[in-house]
Enzyme design. Structure first.
Site, PDB file in Angstrom:
ATOM      1  N   GLU A  38       0.803  -1.016  -0.131  1.00  8.38           N
ATOM      2  CA  GLU A  38       0.087   0.073   0.054  1.00  8.38           C
ATOM      3  C   GLU A  38       0.721   1.151   0.078  1.00  8.38           C
ATOM      4  OE1 GLU A  38      -3.316   0.410  -0.571  1.00  8.38           O
ATOM      5  OE2 GLU A  38      -3.607  -1.584  -0.873  1.00  8.38           O
ATOM      6  N   LEU A  81      11.710   4.687  -6.794  1.00  2.00           N
ATOM      7  CA  LEU A  81      10.234   4.715  -6.348  1.00  2.00           C
ATOM      8  C   LEU A  81       9.911   6.237  -6.168  1.00  2.00           C
ATOM      9  CD1 LEU A  81       9.174   1.644  -4.139  1.00  2.00           C
ATOM     10  CD2 LEU A  81       8.178   2.203  -6.540  1.00  2.00           C
ATOM     11  N   TYR A 121      -5.612   6.770   5.058  1.00 10.02           N
ATOM     12  CA  TYR A 121      -5.741   5.608   4.189  1.00 10.02           C
ATOM     13  C   TYR A 121      -4.844   4.275   4.578  1.00 10.02           C
ATOM     14  CZ  TYR A 121      -5.075   2.929  -0.028  1.00 10.02           C
ATOM     15  OH  TYR A 121      -5.195   2.229  -0.997  1.00 10.02           O
ATOM     16  N   ASP A 139      -8.859   6.553  -1.801  1.00  8.82           N
ATOM     17  CA  ASP A 139      -7.638   6.774  -2.636  1.00  8.82           C
ATOM     18  C   ASP A 139      -8.152   7.619  -3.913  1.00  8.82           C
ATOM     19  OD1 ASP A 139      -8.642   4.762  -4.240  1.00  8.82           O
ATOM     20  OD2 ASP A 139      -6.821   3.595  -4.286  1.00  8.82           O
ATOM     21  N   THR A 301       6.872  15.153  -9.448  1.00 10.03           N
ATOM     22  CA  THR A 301       5.565  15.447  -9.441  1.00 10.03           C
ATOM     23  C   THR A 301       5.068  16.926  -9.792  1.00 10.03           C
ATOM     24  OG1 THR A 301       5.337  14.246  -7.314  1.00 10.03           O
ATOM     25  CG2 THR A 301       3.255  14.665  -8.044  1.00 10.03           C
TER      26      THR A 301
END
Ligand code: SF4
Length: 352
Positions: A38, A81, A121, A139, A301
């Site tokens: 997750e 990652l 979450y 999500d 991002t």
């Protein structure tokens, strides 16, 4: 159970049993492995995560193995990652779980939320998927499905997430929660896709308000994307087939990762001027000549980085210490690095 739940949950669950992808983390109920998957899946796509998840769960069989590893090794395993804070939190959390909870991941929400990296979450996902407890999760995929089901024609905001959570809390069935949550996630990933949702194949289309009104592709409303572009000049210094790298500070952006010396190009500066200034500030050395080697583009991002690499000629002597190393081509793999720097290393290994 409400009438919504009576119709939605069985339709979703039946579709999931037939249509879900066979992903490695779906073959286990081990809370440690579900937790790792997750966290990896936050901000990262499934195809990217699969090899990382497989390698991680081979290298660190249990939470004790994570707690016993050095942070440097954990960051190295995470390399590529991105969002390294996730790896640091896993490491901190593993140590705490071993010390305080005898290496067993707690199965109640309040305790889990006190552990680093267990936000609402992650706590809800681990509790529902590993322990089959009744916790809704929100999500990006689930949010989109519910916003479309209810025709919430807005941007995704914290208030919308509260509304989505409240709706899920009302309609969630009493049993088989792990399937319900995973079915919603999977529906969002495979059918209720961001662009061009496959409504004709959707098991809950009869109850979808956005589909009935033909407005599904307008939900959620898009935010304007702000992509900043940053130019960075870095110096490649070579000595006896080794290259000089240094470690970033332990706090802040990309903390603790290794990179070539250099930094951001300021407004009005040339790349070479920036390079000389940065190397003087960081290492106290004067660069005589700098020959352009390559440009590496990397997208994070919210910004794009152009990494301009220069082969530097300096007479200064640079000594090694804990945070500064001369590294041969075959040794870079030992040092965790930001993805842009890792691309530059690959270029060096292939060309120099
Ligand atoms: Fe999404 Fe279409 Fe299904 Fe509605 S009908 S939930 S928009 S895939």
């Amino acid at each position: 159970m409400t009438s919504d739940a009576k119709q939605l949950a069985p339709a979703l669950n039946a579709w999931y049993v037939k249509g879900a992808r066979d992903l490695p983390w779906r073959r286990t109920r081990d809370p440690y492995k579900i937790w790792i998957s997750e966290v990896m899946l936050q901000q990262t796509t499934v195809p990217t995560v699969i090899p990382y998840y497989k390698k991680w769960t081979q290298d660190y069989l249990t939470v004790k193995h994570v707690a016993g590893a050095s942070l440097e090794r954990i960051l190295k395993s995470w390399q590529g990652l991105g969002y390294y804070q996730r790896a640091r939190n896993i490491h901190k959390a593993a140590k705490l779980i071993v010390e305080k909870y005898s290496a067993r991941i707690p199965d109640d929400y309040e305790t889990l939320r006190t552990i680093p990296g267990f936000g609402p979450y992650t706590a809800g996902a681990v509790l529902s998927i590993a322990f089959d407890k009744r916790y809704p999760i929100v999500d990006a995929n689930i949010r989109r499905v519910v916003m479309r089901l209810l025709a919430i024609k807005k941007q995704a905001t914290a208030q919308v997430d509260k509304d989505v959570y409240a709706y899920l809390d009302k309609i969630m069935p009493k049993r088989n929660l792990r399937t319900f949550n995973q079915a919603l996630m999977e529906l969002g990933a495979l059918v209720c896709k961001n662009k061009e949702p496959l409504c004709s194949m959707c098991p809950i289309k009869d109850r979808c308000k956005a589909f009935k009104r033909g407005i599904q592709e307008l939900i959620p409303q898009r935010k304007e994307k702000l992509t900043h572009e940053i130019d960075v000049a870095v110096g490649i210094m070579e000595r006896s087939d080794k290259f000089f790298i240094q470690k970033r500070p332990p706090k802040g952006l990309l903390a603790g990762l290794w990179e070539f010396p250099g930094g951001k190009v300021k407004k009005g500066e040339t790349h070479r001027q920036a390079l000389k200034r940065e190397l003087k500030e960081e290492l106290g050395i004067t660069v005589k000549d700098a020959a352009f080697l390559t440009r590496i583009k990397h997208f994070y991002t919210k910004y794009k980085v152009n990494l301009y690499a220069y082969l530097c000629n300096t007479e200064a002597v640079l000594f090694e210490d804990r945070n500064k190393k001369w590294v041969g081509k075959g040794e870079f793999f030992r040092y965790p690095m930001p993805s842009g720097t890792a691309k530059l290393v690959k270029h060096l290994e292939d060309t120099l």
